[in-house]
Design a protein around this motif. Structure first.
Motif, mmCIF file in Angstrom:
data_model
loop_
_atom_site.group_PDB
_atom_site.id
_atom_site.type_symbol
_atom_site.label_atom_id
_atom_site.label_comp_id
_atom_site.label_asym_id
_atom_site.label_seq_id
_atom_site.Cartn_x
_atom_site.Cartn_y
_atom_site.Cartn_z
ATOM 1 N N GLY A 103 0.813 -1.212 0.000
ATOM 2 C CA GLY A 103 0.000 0.000 0.000
ATOM 3 C C GLY A 103 0.843 1.256 0.000
ATOM 4 O O GLY A 103 2.052 1.229 -0.258
ATOM 5 N N SER A 104 0.205 2.360 0.322
ATOM 6 C CA SER A 104 0.861 3.660 0.291
ATOM 7 C C SER A 104 1.831 3.821 1.457
ATOM 8 O O SER A 104 1.545 3.412 2.579
ATOM 9 C CB SER A 104 -0.197 4.762 0.339
ATOM 10 O OG SER A 104 0.403 6.033 0.341
ATOM 11 N N ARG A 148 -0.168 7.484 8.128
ATOM 12 C CA ARG A 148 -1.305 6.777 8.713
ATOM 13 C C ARG A 148 -1.172 5.260 8.638
ATOM 14 O O ARG A 148 -1.861 4.530 9.353
ATOM 15 C CB ARG A 148 -2.610 7.218 8.046
ATOM 16 C CG ARG A 148 -2.810 6.732 6.625
ATOM 17 C CD ARG A 148 -4.112 7.248 6.036
ATOM 18 N NE ARG A 148 -4.314 6.823 4.669
ATOM 19 C CZ ARG A 148 -4.950 5.706 4.313
ATOM 20 N NH1 ARG A 148 -5.450 4.907 5.246
ATOM 21 N NH2 ARG A 148 -5.099 5.392 3.042
ATOM 22 N N LYS A 149 -0.278 4.768 7.780
ATOM 23 C CA LYS A 149 -0.121 3.318 7.616
ATOM 24 C C LYS A 149 0.728 2.675 8.709
ATOM 25 O O LYS A 149 0.804 1.454 8.796
ATOM 26 C CB LYS A 149 0.473 3.019 6.239
ATOM 27 C CG LYS A 149 -0.470 3.320 5.074
ATOM 28 C CD LYS A 149 -1.695 2.420 5.094
ATOM 29 C CE LYS A 149 -2.564 2.614 3.865
ATOM 30 N NZ LYS A 149 -3.745 1.703 3.846
ATOM 31 N N ASP A 162 4.394 2.714 -2.892
ATOM 32 C CA ASP A 162 5.103 3.979 -3.016
ATOM 33 C C ASP A 162 4.351 5.019 -2.200
ATOM 34 O O ASP A 162 3.300 4.728 -1.637
ATOM 35 C CB ASP A 162 5.237 4.410 -4.487
ATOM 36 C CG ASP A 162 3.899 4.476 -5.201
ATOM 37 O OD1 ASP A 162 2.858 4.702 -4.528
ATOM 38 O OD2 ASP A 162 3.861 4.305 -6.428
ATOM 39 N N GLY A 163 4.897 6.223 -2.141
ATOM 40 C CA GLY A 163 4.227 7.256 -1.369
ATOM 41 C C GLY A 163 5.207 8.276 -0.822
ATOM 42 O O GLY A 163 6.431 8.132 -0.964
ATOM 43 N N PRO A 164 4.684 9.296 -0.164
ATOM 44 C CA PRO A 164 5.512 10.426 0.277
ATOM 45 C C PRO A 164 6.566 10.082 1.321
ATOM 46 O O PRO A 164 7.556 10.802 1.459
ATOM 47 C CB PRO A 164 4.483 11.408 0.853
ATOM 48 C CG PRO A 164 3.290 10.571 1.206
ATOM 49 C CD PRO A 164 3.256 9.492 0.172
ATOM 50 N N ASP A 165 6.381 8.984 2.072
ATOM 51 C CA ASP A 165 7.321 8.649 3.150
ATOM 52 C C ASP A 165 8.365 7.612 2.747
ATOM 53 O O ASP A 165 9.093 7.100 3.608
ATOM 54 C CB ASP A 165 6.553 8.133 4.376
ATOM 55 C CG ASP A 165 5.794 9.223 5.101
ATOM 56 O OD1 ASP A 165 5.879 10.380 4.666
ATOM 57 O OD2 ASP A 165 5.091 8.917 6.082
ATOM 58 N N VAL A 185 14.584 -6.302 5.373
ATOM 59 C CA VAL A 185 13.541 -5.545 4.672
ATOM 60 C C VAL A 185 13.913 -5.358 3.210
ATOM 61 O O VAL A 185 15.046 -4.996 2.885
ATOM 62 C CB VAL A 185 13.323 -4.153 5.306
ATOM 63 C CG1 VAL A 185 12.204 -3.402 4.565
ATOM 64 C CG2 VAL A 185 12.988 -4.270 6.783
ATOM 65 N N SER A 186 12.948 -5.618 2.310
ATOM 66 C CA SER A 186 13.122 -5.358 0.885
ATOM 67 C C SER A 186 12.000 -4.445 0.416
ATOM 68 O O SER A 186 10.829 -4.680 0.740
ATOM 69 C CB SER A 186 13.084 -6.658 0.077
ATOM 70 O OG SER A 186 14.160 -7.503 0.428
ATOM 71 N N PHE A 187 12.355 -3.403 -0.328
ATOM 72 C CA PHE A 187 11.365 -2.490 -0.900
ATOM 73 C C PHE A 187 11.120 -2.840 -2.365
ATOM 74 O O PHE A 187 12.071 -3.076 -3.116
ATOM 75 C CB PHE A 187 11.857 -1.042 -0.799
ATOM 76 C CG PHE A 187 11.739 -0.449 0.569
ATOM 77 C CD1 PHE A 187 10.638 0.334 0.909
ATOM 78 C CD2 PHE A 187 12.724 -0.669 1.520
ATOM 79 C CE1 PHE A 187 10.523 0.888 2.179
ATOM 80 C CE2 PHE A 187 12.623 -0.109 2.794
ATOM 81 C CZ PHE A 187 11.506 0.660 3.116
ATOM 82 N N PHE A 188 9.858 -2.875 -2.751
ATOM 83 C CA PHE A 188 9.482 -3.138 -4.132
ATOM 84 C C PHE A 188 8.466 -2.087 -4.572
ATOM 85 O O PHE A 188 7.684 -1.586 -3.757
ATOM 86 C CB PHE A 188 8.874 -4.536 -4.282
ATOM 87 C CG PHE A 188 9.826 -5.658 -3.956
ATOM 88 C CD1 PHE A 188 10.748 -6.100 -4.892
ATOM 89 C CD2 PHE A 188 9.811 -6.255 -2.698
ATOM 90 C CE1 PHE A 188 11.630 -7.133 -4.587
ATOM 91 C CE2 PHE A 188 10.683 -7.282 -2.389
ATOM 92 C CZ PHE A 188 11.601 -7.726 -3.336
ATOM 93 N N PRO A 189 8.439 -1.740 -5.865
ATOM 94 C CA PRO A 189 7.540 -0.691 -6.332
ATOM 95 C C PRO A 189 6.078 -1.111 -6.335
ATOM 96 O O PRO A 189 5.753 -2.307 -6.258
ATOM 97 C CB PRO A 189 8.028 -0.417 -7.764
ATOM 98 C CG PRO A 189 8.677 -1.694 -8.182
ATOM 99 C CD PRO A 189 9.309 -2.260 -6.945
ATOM 100 N N PHE A 190 5.209 -0.105 -6.422
ATOM 101 C CA PHE A 190 3.769 -0.344 -6.566
ATOM 102 C C PHE A 190 3.516 -1.313 -7.712
ATOM 103 O O PHE A 190 4.185 -1.274 -8.737
ATOM 104 C CB PHE A 190 3.054 0.978 -6.828
ATOM 105 C CG PHE A 190 1.622 0.799 -7.284
ATOM 106 C CD1 PHE A 190 0.608 0.579 -6.363
ATOM 107 C CD2 PHE A 190 1.304 0.816 -8.647
ATOM 108 C CE1 PHE A 190 -0.706 0.390 -6.785
ATOM 109 C CE2 PHE A 190 -0.006 0.636 -9.073
ATOM 110 C CZ PHE A 190 -1.010 0.421 -8.141
ATOM 111 N N THR A 191 2.511 -2.162 -7.555
ATOM 112 C CA THR A 191 2.135 -3.094 -8.612
ATOM 113 C C THR A 191 0.620 -3.171 -8.729
ATOM 114 O O THR A 191 -0.090 -3.075 -7.722
ATOM 115 C CB THR A 191 2.689 -4.502 -8.348
ATOM 116 O OG1 THR A 191 2.210 -5.403 -9.360
ATOM 117 C CG2 THR A 191 2.252 -5.032 -6.986
ATOM 118 N N ASP A 192 0.139 -3.323 -9.952
ATOM 119 C CA ASP A 192 -1.292 -3.557 -10.141
ATOM 120 C C ASP A 192 -1.581 -5.050 -10.273
ATOM 121 O O ASP A 192 -2.671 -5.447 -10.664
ATOM 122 C CB ASP A 192 -1.833 -2.775 -11.342
ATOM 123 C CG ASP A 192 -1.125 -3.132 -12.646
ATOM 124 O OD1 ASP A 192 -0.268 -4.049 -12.627
ATOM 125 O OD2 ASP A 192 -1.415 -2.502 -13.678
#
Length: 350
Positions: A176-177, A181-182, A209-212, A229-236
């Motif tokens: 999610g974003s 708030r998350k 993805d997102g502002p933070d 921890v691994s970061f991955f981009p937004f996906t549809d």
């Protein structure tokens, strides 16, 4: 709705994503200028009145107002001043205390009611906003259980899309974003507790993805959690993410209704640990389909993750229970039928 032989009209801003997506759908499309509409000019009122006049039922979402403009109040004005019989339905799942009652029931002299997609929201509208109970219907939105189901081929593809350390276990996921708030910093602290104690190979997939985003990546470094921890981009195509997960975690602090990420995860048979917020308690039953914790409690979050993973027999029971609940009660196809039935019912009543 079009596939179920319903006539659909779309009233949306010119050039918007939703207009382009629906261009060849068979919907009747009316557009307006996004910036100009907030002036509620006679020109825009004419566009909206003409579009709304084609509908028996008009549904809008309750969103933040723009410089005093809100779609539900403007739609109500167009219906009233245009002498339309259209029934207006603001639909909402997330409660924002700053929102005004008029966003939900903008004019009680026209045909209007509300759809809440969680019982938590329905009760809040009745109790906090004093909206008559008979004017608030509860219809769960549901999820696409055909799309969100495990398959061996998708599992194989997920290994390629999302490479992780070979010994990662359990694999947690947050989808999610990336915004305050998350509650992601709380999740990181819970992860630190797990990594330093019971689960030295625990791994968290952060997908979105997102502002933070940059703040969160820096926080991971400060806590020394880079290998966890691994970061991955937004996906549809989040179904591939769920194929990779052992547990989905939603550590939100506020402003949630009935999160799609939980419905999708549970449909895939992936247990969830979530903040007890909004309508989450309507699908997460303690120890049966997952676990809930109070928002912001890092130790409780770590403990709940431990509970899910501690017994593999119990883990498999939770997987089955979660999948069964969503397929039987939150299937989007079934819920579409309930929406259509509701629309026909209120149209007859009007």
């Amino acid at each position: 709705f079009i596939e179920k032989n319903q006539q659909v009209s779309l009233l949306a801003p010119e050039g918007s994503w939703i207009v382009e997506q629906c261009r060849h759908s068979g919907a009747i499309i009316s557009t307006y200028d996004w910036d100009e509409v907030i002036q509620e000019s006679a020109h825009n009122q004419e566009i909206w009145t003409e579009a709304l006049g084609k509908c028996d039922v008009a549904i809008c979402t309750v969103h933040p107002p723009r410089e005093g403009f809100h779609c539900s109040t403007f739609a109500a004005r167009c219906i009233k001043e245009g002498g339309l019989e259209t029934h207006l339905i603001p639909k909402t799942g997330t409660i924002v205390p700053e929102y005004l009652r008029v966003f939900y029931l903008p004019d009680e002299t026209i045909h209007a009611s509300v759809i809440a997609i969680t019982d938590f929201t329905r009760r809040y509208l009745v109790e906090a906003y004093n909206i008559p109970a008979e004017k608030v219907a509860l219809i769960y939105q549901g999820t696409d259980t055909e799309r969100f189901q495990h398959s061996e081929s998708a599992w194989v593809e997920a290994q390629h899309r999302y490479p992780l350390p070979r010994n990662a276990s359990p694999i947690l996921g947050s989808i999610g974003s990336f915004e305050h708030r998350k509650g992601h910093p709380v999740l990181f602290e819970a992860l630190e507790e797990l990594a330093n104690n019971s689960h030295p190979n625990v791994h968290l997939m952060m997908v979105g993805d997102g502002p933070d985003e940059s703040i969160l990546k820096e926080r991971v470094k400060i806590l020394g959690l880079e290998r966890h921890v691994s970061f991955f981009p937004f996906t549809d195509e989040p179904n591939y993410v769920y194929e990779r997960l052992d547990i989905t975690v939603l550590p939100s602090l506020y402003k949630e209704g009935l999160p799609n990420v939980l419905l999708e995860s549970m449909s895939m048979g992936v247990p969830v640990v979530s903040s007890n917020i909004g309508g989450v308690s309507e699908i997460v039953f303690e120890g049966e389909t997952g676990y809930m914790v109070e928002p912001g409690d890092k130790s409780a979050l770590a403990d709940a993750i431990n509970k899910v993973w501690a017994s593999q027999d119990n883990y498999q029971d939770i997987r089955r229970n979660a999948h069964k609940l969503i397929v039987n009660q939150f299937n989007k196809t079934t819920q579409f039928d309930r929406f259509i039935s509701h629309f026909h019912t209120i149209n007859i009543a009007d």
